[in-house]
Each structure stands twice: as C-alpha cells, then as structure tokens.
Design a protein around this motif. Sequence first.
Motif, PDB file in Angstrom:
ATOM      1  N   GLY A 182       0.821  -1.208   0.000  1.00 18.84           N
ATOM      2  CA  GLY A 182       0.000   0.000   0.000  1.00 18.84           C
ATOM      3  C   GLY A 182       0.850   1.250   0.000  1.00 18.84           C
ATOM      4  N   GLU A 183       0.197   2.398   0.251  1.00 17.70           N
ATOM      5  CA  GLU A 183       0.889   3.687   0.220  1.00 17.70           C
ATOM      6  C   GLU A 183       1.297   4.167   1.613  1.00 17.70           C
ATOM      7  N   SER A 184       0.839   3.489   2.667  1.00 16.69           N
ATOM      8  CA  SER A 184       1.173   3.939   4.009  1.00 16.69           C
ATOM      9  C   SER A 184       2.624   3.598   4.341  1.00 16.69           C
ATOM     10  N   GLU A 185       3.209   4.376   5.254  1.00 13.13           N
ATOM     11  CA  GLU A 185       4.602   4.185   5.631  1.00 13.13           C
ATOM     12  C   GLU A 185       4.790   2.872   6.387  1.00 13.13           C
ATOM     13  N   PHE A 186       5.864   2.139   6.068  1.00 12.06           N
ATOM     14  CA  PHE A 186       6.240   0.953   6.817  1.00 12.06           C
ATOM     15  C   PHE A 186       7.481   1.325   7.617  1.00 12.06           C
ATOM     16  N   ASP A 207       5.955  -0.598  12.790  1.00 13.37           N
ATOM     17  CA  ASP A 207       5.590  -1.889  12.196  1.00 13.37           C
ATOM     18  C   ASP A 207       6.509  -3.018  12.641  1.00 13.37           C
ATOM     19  N   LEU A 208       7.805  -2.715  12.731  1.00 10.09           N
ATOM     20  CA  LEU A 208       8.774  -3.766  13.009  1.00 10.09           C
ATOM     21  C   LEU A 208       9.876  -3.217  13.911  1.00 10.09           C
ATOM     22  N   ILE A 209      10.036  -3.825  15.071  1.00 15.37           N
ATOM     23  CA  ILE A 209      11.087  -3.452  16.022  1.00 15.37           C
ATOM     24  C   ILE A 209      12.057  -4.622  16.117  1.00 15.37           C
ATOM     25  N   VAL A 210      13.326  -4.372  15.810  1.00 15.48           N
ATOM     26  CA  VAL A 210      14.327  -5.438  15.891  1.00 15.48           C
ATOM     27  C   VAL A 210      15.465  -4.978  16.795  1.00 15.48           C
ATOM     28  N   SER A 211      16.172  -5.936  17.360  1.00 13.30           N
ATOM     29  CA  SER A 211      17.315  -5.591  18.190  1.00 13.30           C
ATOM     30  C   SER A 211      18.200  -6.800  18.437  1.00 13.30           C
ATOM     31  N   ASN A 212      19.493  -6.539  18.434  1.00 17.95           N
ATOM     32  CA  ASN A 212      20.497  -7.474  18.931  1.00 17.95           C
ATOM     33  C   ASN A 212      21.176  -6.737  20.077  1.00 17.95           C
ATOM     34  N   PRO A 213      20.541  -6.698  21.251  1.00 19.71           N
ATOM     35  CA  PRO A 213      21.030  -5.843  22.339  1.00 19.71           C
ATOM     36  C   PRO A 213      22.240  -6.439  23.045  1.00 19.71           C
ATOM     37  N   PRO A 214      22.982  -5.634  23.785  1.00 17.72           N
ATOM     38  CA  PRO A 214      24.018  -6.180  24.671  1.00 17.72           C
ATOM     39  C   PRO A 214      23.370  -7.176  25.626  1.00 17.72           C
ATOM     40  N   TYR A 215      24.039  -8.294  25.872  1.00 15.79           N
ATOM     41  CA  TYR A 215      23.433  -9.309  26.750  1.00 15.79           C
ATOM     42  C   TYR A 215      24.434  -9.946  27.700  1.00 15.79           C
ATOM     43  N   SER A 273       6.472  -2.963  23.170  1.00 15.42           N
ATOM     44  CA  SER A 273       5.040  -3.292  23.064  1.00 15.42           C
ATOM     45  C   SER A 273       4.159  -2.049  23.142  1.00 15.42           C
ATOM     46  N   GLU A 274       4.661  -1.016  23.816  1.00 18.84           N
ATOM     47  CA  GLU A 274       3.889   0.218  23.978  1.00 18.84           C
ATOM     48  C   GLU A 274       3.864   1.065  22.713  1.00 18.84           C
ATOM     49  N   LYS A 275       4.804   0.828  21.788  1.00 13.88           N
ATOM     50  CA  LYS A 275       4.875   1.640  20.573  1.00 13.88           C
ATOM     51  C   LYS A 275       4.742   0.815  19.303  1.00 13.88           C
ATOM     52  N   LEU A 276       4.265  -0.403  19.459  1.00 13.38           N
ATOM     53  CA  LEU A 276       4.107  -1.303  18.331  1.00 13.38           C
ATOM     54  C   LEU A 276       2.739  -1.132  17.690  1.00 13.38           C
ATOM     55  N   LYS A 277       2.720  -1.060  16.380  1.00 10.21           N
ATOM     56  CA  LYS A 277       1.461  -0.966  15.647  1.00 10.21           C
ATOM     57  C   LYS A 277       0.698  -2.288  15.788  1.00 10.21           C
ATOM     58  N   GLU A 278      -0.611  -2.225  15.720  1.00 10.20           N
ATOM     59  CA  GLU A 278      -1.402  -3.450  15.772  1.00 10.20           C
ATOM     60  C   GLU A 278      -0.999  -4.358  14.613  1.00 10.20           C
ATOM     61  N   GLY A 279      -0.655  -5.583  14.927  1.00  8.53           N
ATOM     62  CA  GLY A 279      -0.178  -6.507  13.911  1.00  8.53           C
ATOM     63  C   GLY A 279       1.312  -6.404  13.665  1.00  8.53           C
ATOM     64  N   GLY A 280       1.996  -5.511  14.400  1.00 10.36           N
ATOM     65  CA  GLY A 280       3.440  -5.340  14.251  1.00 10.36           C
ATOM     66  C   GLY A 280       4.222  -6.447  14.921  1.00 10.36           C
ATOM     67  N   ILE A 281       5.529  -6.427  14.736  1.00  9.34           N
ATOM     68  CA  ILE A 281       6.387  -7.507  15.227  1.00  9.34           C
ATOM     69  C   ILE A 281       7.585  -6.945  15.984  1.00  9.34           C
ATOM     70  N   ILE A 282       7.909  -7.581  17.114  1.00  5.10           N
ATOM     71  CA  ILE A 282       9.176  -7.349  17.813  1.00  5.10           C
ATOM     72  C   ILE A 282      10.032  -8.585  17.580  1.00  5.10           C
TER      73      ILE A 282
END
Length: 339
Positions: free
Chosen positions: A149-153, A226-234, A275-284
Amino acid sequence: MQTSESTEKLINLGRFLTKNDYQFRTITPNSHQRILDRIKSKAESPVSHTNPNEILRWFFGWNISWKELGLGNLLKSKFSELDSLGIDERTLLEDGKSPFRYSTYDGMIFAHTSFPTVQSDAIFFGPDTYRYFVFLKNCVDRFVKKSDGESEFSLVDIGAGSGAGGLYLSKLLGDVKNLKTFLTDINPRALLFSKANAELNFSKERMAGFEYLESDILKSLKGPLDLIVSNPPYMVDTSDSSSKSCKRDGQTRAYRNGGGTLGIDLALRIVQEGSEKLKEGGIIALYTGIPILKGGIDPFWEQVSPLISASGLKTLSYEEMDPDVWGEELETEAYSDVE
C-alpha cells in the motif's frame, strides 16, 4: 595519536576498499587474538608482496600495524591513493595501525572500531552480527508481511551499533513502498558509524528513508512502529572477563553490557517498551543471548513471558540458534551459576 573520525572519512575509505575488491569476515575476539599471536610467533610478515590488495585485508580486517606487516613502501603506495580521498596518513594511523576496521557480508561493507574493542564506546562487529543477519532473514521470510500500500512501513533497530542489522534488514525489505528505517543507539559514536555504513551501501534515493537517533530504547520515537528489531548487549561486562582481547580499565562497554546480574535486563526493557509503541499486527524480533542456569533454567523466558501476556502480545516463535557462545565467560564470577 588522536584520531579524527568522520562519516566522510569512513565513507571514502569504505568506497576505496570496495573498489579494490575488499572482503573480510570478522571472527571472535579470542580467535582474532590467536591469529595475531601466531603471526608474532613466526616473526615474519603474513602478506604476499606480490598481491598489493592483500595488505588491505591485513591492515583493515585483521588490524595489524604496518610495522608488523613489514610493508614499507607497498603500504605507502596505498596511502598515496587514499590521500586523493582526503584521508592522510596521520589521520589513518594510530600506533601504526588503523583505528577502524571493515567487514563484509552479502555484497555489503561495514565500518566498525579497531581491535581489540576495549573502549567503553566501541562499535562491535563479529560472529554475533552474522548470526543476527541470519535471524533477520528468517524473520522476514517467515513473519513479515510486506505492505504493497501507500502507508509508511516503519522499522527500528534498537542499539544499532554499526547499523549492520537495520541496514541489512532494509536491504531485505527493499521492495517495500515508503519504507522508513530508524537506527537508534544510546552511544552517539555508533550513529556516526551507522550513517557512514548507510551511505556505503545505499543509493542517495534510498538514503532519504533513513534516520539516526540517539535514544535510550525507544524514548526518541513516537510510534506506532511496524517492526522493532534488536540485537542488544546481553553480557555481564565485569572487570574479570577472561578474554585477553577484552581487557580494559574499569568502564563497561555499551555494546556488551546488558544490565542486571545476568545481562538480560536490557532485552526485557526492549520487549516491555517496544510493546507500547508497536502498531497493531506489528512484530518485535529480538535476537539475544541468554545464560542458562543450573538445572536448565532459562531466566529470560521466565521473566519475559509475563510481560508478553500483560502487553497483549503473542509469541510467534522462541528458538535457540546457538547453544554455546562466549564460553570463556564461564570462568568469571558473574557466570559461576551458569551452565
């Protein structure tokens, strides 16, 4: 010697290396140190003087000083080419070695800091980065629905470091319309490298879709995403680390210290705040390391499960990629109860 880092210098050098068909795969710090020790024990240069481009791998990949390489005029001939790019010998050399390195993957090139990565604001790149690439590719193939679609991802890489993960993910999602990529890090030096690496790997047209933000997790972003990814320090970054390539003076390293007694606190925060800033149907999509305690107890899963339930998220997958990384840390007090 003080070294001046700038996106322009990192970009010019990266383009120079790409033009010279540079390829380098970065290994673990301990394995890297073994290669250096082997070279020192032989007391001779590892470089074939019949192949001038080979020196680039040893100098910008293995990060060996020009004196140890025994190159003399051969290296200086390469510096004469760099001079035309605005990178002089005084800027590039620190104790006879390069203050930054370059690694490659899937047609991309990434600048990061020199070996060993002992500075508190070091920009790390290594085997975990390559595993992160595989993780992101699997995530896209299995779970991400590419919008036509035309909406921002919008996608964000939290704790982007060199930017490698977010940039590779942007490459995978290159056919998505209106793709917006946010590379965030609490370390301002990381944003310098992220921006340089973006320019090294993408066209000016694609560059318009990138944004670089100094941020603690997602505090500088509004969402929804829409999509939150991370390889954080662990890791638990303590002064008794047994890795002889990781010794430093007191300060924890931002790229390594995951917080808390087990190094998992930052990963837990990413799930909760994401989770607080994830769009409905989005993925972490979180790629992290977990210390398995005696008896096979997974402390991360025990703590993240209630967070997932309370936020209304659903677990799509929870999988093990590698059962044994950073094994030398088992010799430290922080990991005395870890299997």
